[in-house]
Scaffold this motif. Structure first.
Motif, PDB file in Angstrom:
ATOM      1  N   ARG A  15       0.832  -1.207   0.000  1.00  3.94           N
ATOM      2  CA  ARG A  15       0.000   0.000   0.000  1.00  3.94           C
ATOM      3  C   ARG A  15       0.862   1.251   0.000  1.00  3.94           C
ATOM      4  NH1 ARG A  15      -3.464  -0.448   4.994  1.00  3.94           N
ATOM      5  NH2 ARG A  15      -4.050   1.684   4.408  1.00  3.94           N
ATOM      6  N   ILE A  16       1.922   1.246   0.805  1.00  4.16           N
ATOM      7  CA  ILE A  16       2.822   2.405   0.859  1.00  4.16           C
ATOM      8  C   ILE A  16       3.473   2.642  -0.502  1.00  4.16           C
ATOM      9  CG2 ILE A  16       4.997   3.264   1.816  1.00  4.16           C
ATOM     10  CD1 ILE A  16       4.170   1.819   4.477  1.00  4.16           C
ATOM     11  N   VAL A  17       4.029   1.603  -1.060  1.00  6.00           N
ATOM     12  CA  VAL A  17       4.759   1.731  -2.329  1.00  6.00           C
ATOM     13  C   VAL A  17       3.808   2.111  -3.464  1.00  6.00           C
ATOM     14  CG1 VAL A  17       6.132   0.448  -4.028  1.00  6.00           C
ATOM     15  CG2 VAL A  17       6.664   0.271  -1.588  1.00  6.00           C
ATOM     16  N   ALA A  18       2.626   1.523  -3.506  1.00  2.00           N
ATOM     17  CA  ALA A  18       1.666   1.866  -4.564  1.00  2.00           C
ATOM     18  C   ALA A  18       1.268   3.331  -4.473  1.00  2.00           C
ATOM     19  CB  ALA A  18       0.432   0.969  -4.471  1.00  2.00           C
ATOM     20  N   ARG A  19       0.998   3.811  -3.286  1.00  5.19           N
ATOM     21  CA  ARG A  19       0.609   5.224  -3.097  1.00  5.19           C
ATOM     22  C   ARG A  19       1.767   6.146  -3.465  1.00  5.19           C
ATOM     23  NH1 ARG A  19      -0.292   9.872  -2.973  1.00  5.19           N
ATOM     24  NH2 ARG A  19      -1.749  10.985  -1.645  1.00  5.19           N
ATOM     25  N   PHE A  20       2.987   5.765  -3.072  1.00  2.69           N
ATOM     26  CA  PHE A  20       4.165   6.553  -3.414  1.00  2.69           C
ATOM     27  C   PHE A  20       4.298   6.700  -4.931  1.00  2.69           C
ATOM     28  CE2 PHE A  20       8.651   6.383  -4.718  1.00  2.69           C
ATOM     29  CZ  PHE A  20       9.076   7.609  -4.235  1.00  2.69           C
ATOM     30  N   TYR A  21       4.174   5.598  -5.661  1.00  2.00           N
ATOM     31  CA  TYR A  21       4.331   5.644  -7.114  1.00  2.00           C
ATOM     32  C   TYR A  21       3.175   6.345  -7.811  1.00  2.00           C
ATOM     33  CZ  TYR A  21       8.789   3.412  -7.321  1.00  2.00           C
ATOM     34  OH  TYR A  21      10.133   3.170  -7.200  1.00  2.00           O
ATOM     35  N   GLU A  22       2.017   6.420  -7.195  1.00  2.00           N
ATOM     36  CA  GLU A  22       0.939   7.244  -7.749  1.00  2.00           C
ATOM     37  C   GLU A  22       1.406   8.697  -7.834  1.00  2.00           C
ATOM     38  OE1 GLU A  22      -2.650   6.817  -5.468  1.00  2.00           O
ATOM     39  OE2 GLU A  22      -2.762   4.669  -5.867  1.00  2.00           O
ATOM     40  N   GLY A  23       2.099   9.138  -6.796  1.00  2.00           N
ATOM     41  CA  GLY A  23       2.625  10.503  -6.802  1.00  2.00           C
ATOM     42  C   GLY A  23       3.755  10.684  -7.794  1.00  2.00           C
ATOM     43  N   VAL A  24       4.655   9.733  -7.833  1.00  2.00           N
ATOM     44  CA  VAL A  24       5.791   9.812  -8.751  1.00  2.00           C
ATOM     45  C   VAL A  24       5.314   9.859 -10.203  1.00  2.00           C
ATOM     46  CG1 VAL A  24       7.781   8.517  -9.657  1.00  2.00           C
ATOM     47  CG2 VAL A  24       7.436   8.718  -7.180  1.00  2.00           C
ATOM     48  N   ALA A  25       4.277   9.124 -10.520  1.00  2.00           N
ATOM     49  CA  ALA A  25       3.793   9.020 -11.900  1.00  2.00           C
ATOM     50  C   ALA A  25       3.425  10.368 -12.494  1.00  2.00           C
ATOM     51  CB  ALA A  25       2.595   8.079 -11.964  1.00  2.00           C
ATOM     52  N   THR A  26       3.013  11.310 -11.664  1.00  2.00           N
ATOM     53  CA  THR A  26       2.583  12.616 -12.175  1.00  2.00           C
ATOM     54  C   THR A  26       3.539  13.742 -11.792  1.00  2.00           C
ATOM     55  OG1 THR A  26       1.195  12.988 -10.222  1.00  2.00           O
ATOM     56  CG2 THR A  26       0.155  11.925 -12.138  1.00  2.00           C
ATOM     57  N   ASP A  27       4.677  13.403 -11.245  1.00  2.00           N
ATOM     58  CA  ASP A  27       5.632  14.412 -10.798  1.00  2.00           C
ATOM     59  C   ASP A  27       6.624  14.720 -11.911  1.00  2.00           C
ATOM     60  OD1 ASP A  27       8.146  15.483  -9.514  1.00  2.00           O
ATOM     61  OD2 ASP A  27       6.847  15.365  -7.751  1.00  2.00           O
ATOM     62  N   GLU A  28       6.629  15.965 -12.366  1.00  2.00           N
ATOM     63  CA  GLU A  28       7.467  16.339 -13.509  1.00  2.00           C
ATOM     64  C   GLU A  28       8.959  16.311 -13.209  1.00  2.00           C
ATOM     65  OE1 GLU A  28       6.278  20.109 -11.381  1.00  2.00           O
ATOM     66  OE2 GLU A  28       5.161  18.401 -12.139  1.00  2.00           O
ATOM     67  N   VAL A  29       9.350  16.362 -11.960  1.00  2.00           N
ATOM     68  CA  VAL A  29      10.767  16.281 -11.598  1.00  2.00           C
ATOM     69  C   VAL A  29      11.199  14.824 -11.448  1.00  2.00           C
ATOM     70  CG1 VAL A  29      12.475  16.822  -9.804  1.00  2.00           C
ATOM     71  CG2 VAL A  29      10.839  18.569 -10.541  1.00  2.00           C
ATOM     72  N   LEU A  30      10.394  14.026 -10.774  1.00  2.00           N
ATOM     73  CA  LEU A  30      10.787  12.640 -10.487  1.00  2.00           C
ATOM     74  C   LEU A  30      10.526  11.667 -11.631  1.00  2.00           C
ATOM     75  CD1 LEU A  30       9.563  12.287  -6.799  1.00  2.00           C
ATOM     76  CD2 LEU A  30      11.849  12.872  -7.634  1.00  2.00           C
ATOM     77  N   ARG A  31       9.446  11.840 -12.359  1.00  2.00           N
ATOM     78  CA  ARG A  31       9.080  10.853 -13.376  1.00  2.00           C
ATOM     79  C   ARG A  31      10.191  10.588 -14.384  1.00  2.00           C
ATOM     80  NH1 ARG A  31       8.572   6.943 -15.624  1.00  2.00           N
ATOM     81  NH2 ARG A  31       6.769   6.081 -16.676  1.00  2.00           N
ATOM     82  N   PRO A  32      10.952  11.614 -14.837  1.00  2.00           N
ATOM     83  CA  PRO A  32      12.042  11.344 -15.785  1.00  2.00           C
ATOM     84  C   PRO A  32      13.156  10.454 -15.224  1.00  2.00           C
ATOM     85  CG  PRO A  32      11.440  13.658 -15.844  1.00  2.00           C
ATOM     86  CD  PRO A  32      10.723  13.054 -14.675  1.00  2.00           C
ATOM     87  N   MET A  33      13.214  10.288 -13.916  1.00  2.00           N
ATOM     88  CA  MET A  33      14.236   9.423 -13.326  1.00  2.00           C
ATOM     89  C   MET A  33      13.877   7.942 -13.454  1.00  2.00           C
ATOM     90  SD  MET A  33      15.313  11.418  -9.888  1.00  2.00           S
ATOM     91  CE  MET A  33      15.478  13.184  -9.864  1.00  2.00           C
ATOM     92  N   TYR A  34      12.709   7.669 -13.969  1.00  2.00           N
ATOM     93  CA  TYR A  34      12.244   6.302 -14.145  1.00  2.00           C
ATOM     94  C   TYR A  34      12.094   6.060 -15.640  1.00  2.00           C
ATOM     95  CZ  TYR A  34      11.351   6.590  -9.171  1.00  2.00           C
ATOM     96  OH  TYR A  34      11.494   6.741  -7.815  1.00  2.00           O
ATOM     97  N   PRO A  35      13.168   5.627 -16.302  1.00  2.00           N
ATOM     98  CA  PRO A  35      13.169   5.542 -17.761  1.00  2.00           C
ATOM     99  C   PRO A  35      12.243   4.485 -18.347  1.00  2.00           C
ATOM    100  CG  PRO A  35      15.216   4.660 -16.873  1.00  2.00           C
ATOM    101  CD  PRO A  35      14.447   5.262 -15.724  1.00  2.00           C
ATOM    102  N   GLU A  36      11.831   3.523 -17.558  1.00  2.00           N
ATOM    103  CA  GLU A  36      10.922   2.512 -18.087  1.00  2.00           C
ATOM    104  C   GLU A  36       9.559   3.147 -18.332  1.00  2.00           C
ATOM    105  OE1 GLU A  36      12.518  -1.440 -15.839  1.00  2.00           O
ATOM    106  OE2 GLU A  36      11.852   0.233 -14.601  1.00  2.00           O
ATOM    107  N   GLU A  37       8.924   2.749 -19.413  1.00  2.00           N
ATOM    108  CA  GLU A  37       7.628   3.329 -19.759  1.00  2.00           C
ATOM    109  C   GLU A  37       6.602   3.081 -18.655  1.00  2.00           C
ATOM    110  OE1 GLU A  37       4.381   2.654 -23.226  1.00  2.00           O
ATOM    111  OE2 GLU A  37       6.470   2.861 -23.846  1.00  2.00           O
ATOM    112  N   ASP A  38       6.659   1.901 -18.088  1.00  2.00           N
ATOM    113  CA  ASP A  38       5.741   1.500 -17.034  1.00  2.00           C
ATOM    114  C   ASP A  38       6.489   1.576 -15.701  1.00  2.00           C
ATOM    115  OD1 ASP A  38       3.874   0.242 -15.394  1.00  2.00           O
ATOM    116  OD2 ASP A  38       4.264  -1.749 -16.199  1.00  2.00           O
ATOM    117  N   LEU A  39       5.895   2.176 -14.704  1.00  2.00           N
ATOM    118  CA  LEU A  39       6.538   2.257 -13.393  1.00  2.00           C
ATOM    119  C   LEU A  39       6.496   0.931 -12.637  1.00  2.00           C
ATOM    120  CD1 LEU A  39       5.336   5.755 -12.155  1.00  2.00           C
ATOM    121  CD2 LEU A  39       7.666   5.070 -12.700  1.00  2.00           C
ATOM    122  N   GLY A  40       5.800  -0.041 -13.152  1.00  2.00           N
ATOM    123  CA  GLY A  40       5.650  -1.325 -12.465  1.00  2.00           C
ATOM    124  C   GLY A  40       6.950  -1.973 -12.023  1.00  2.00           C
TER     125      GLY A  40
END
Length: 123
Positions: A15-40
């Motif tokens: 639950r913690i990790v899923a909620r965290f990545y919900e935020g990362v998915a829409t964060d313009e600073v952090l999202r580019p640090m995850y080069p995979e198309e899917d955050l899974g």
């Protein structure tokens, strides 16, 4: 009893990790640090890491070896803004699961230290 057990084990960490990545998915600073198309895949790695760190199964090390967190994050510009955004999303995730105050404080202390440790670029 490990901290992992105290906080509810895998279900709570998921639950913690899923909620965290919900935020990362829409964060313009952090999202580019995850080069995979899917955050899974990143979400799964982080879940395995936290599970092992807090006393659960050692699947992370079995699959990936030593965490080498700074090395794995070195290719990305991690500055104070990125750290703060990361912490904002993690705080929201912890708030969502509403751990008891003692466990929340322990978890928060770890993630704030870890986030500062990842900073590799001066402002």
């Amino acid at each position: 009893m490990t901290f992992y057990d105290e906080i509810g084990g895998q279900a709570t960490l998921q639950r913690i990790v899923a909620r965290f990545y919900e935020g990362v998915a829409t964060d313009e600073v952090l999202r580019p640090m995850y080069p995979e198309e899917d955050l899974g895949p990143a979400e799964e790695r982080f879940l395995l890491f936290l599970t092992q760190y807090w006393g659960g199964p050692t699947t992370y090390s079995e699959q990936r070896g030593h965490p080498r967190l700074r090395m794995r994050h070195a290719p990305f510009r991690v500055d104070a803004e990125a750290r703060d955004r990361w912490l904002t999303h993690f705080r929201a995730a912890l708030d969502d699961v509403a751990l008891p105050p003692e466990q929340d404080a322990q978890f928060w202390e770890y993630v704030t230290h870890a986030a500062q440790f990842m900073v590799n670029t001066a402002d």
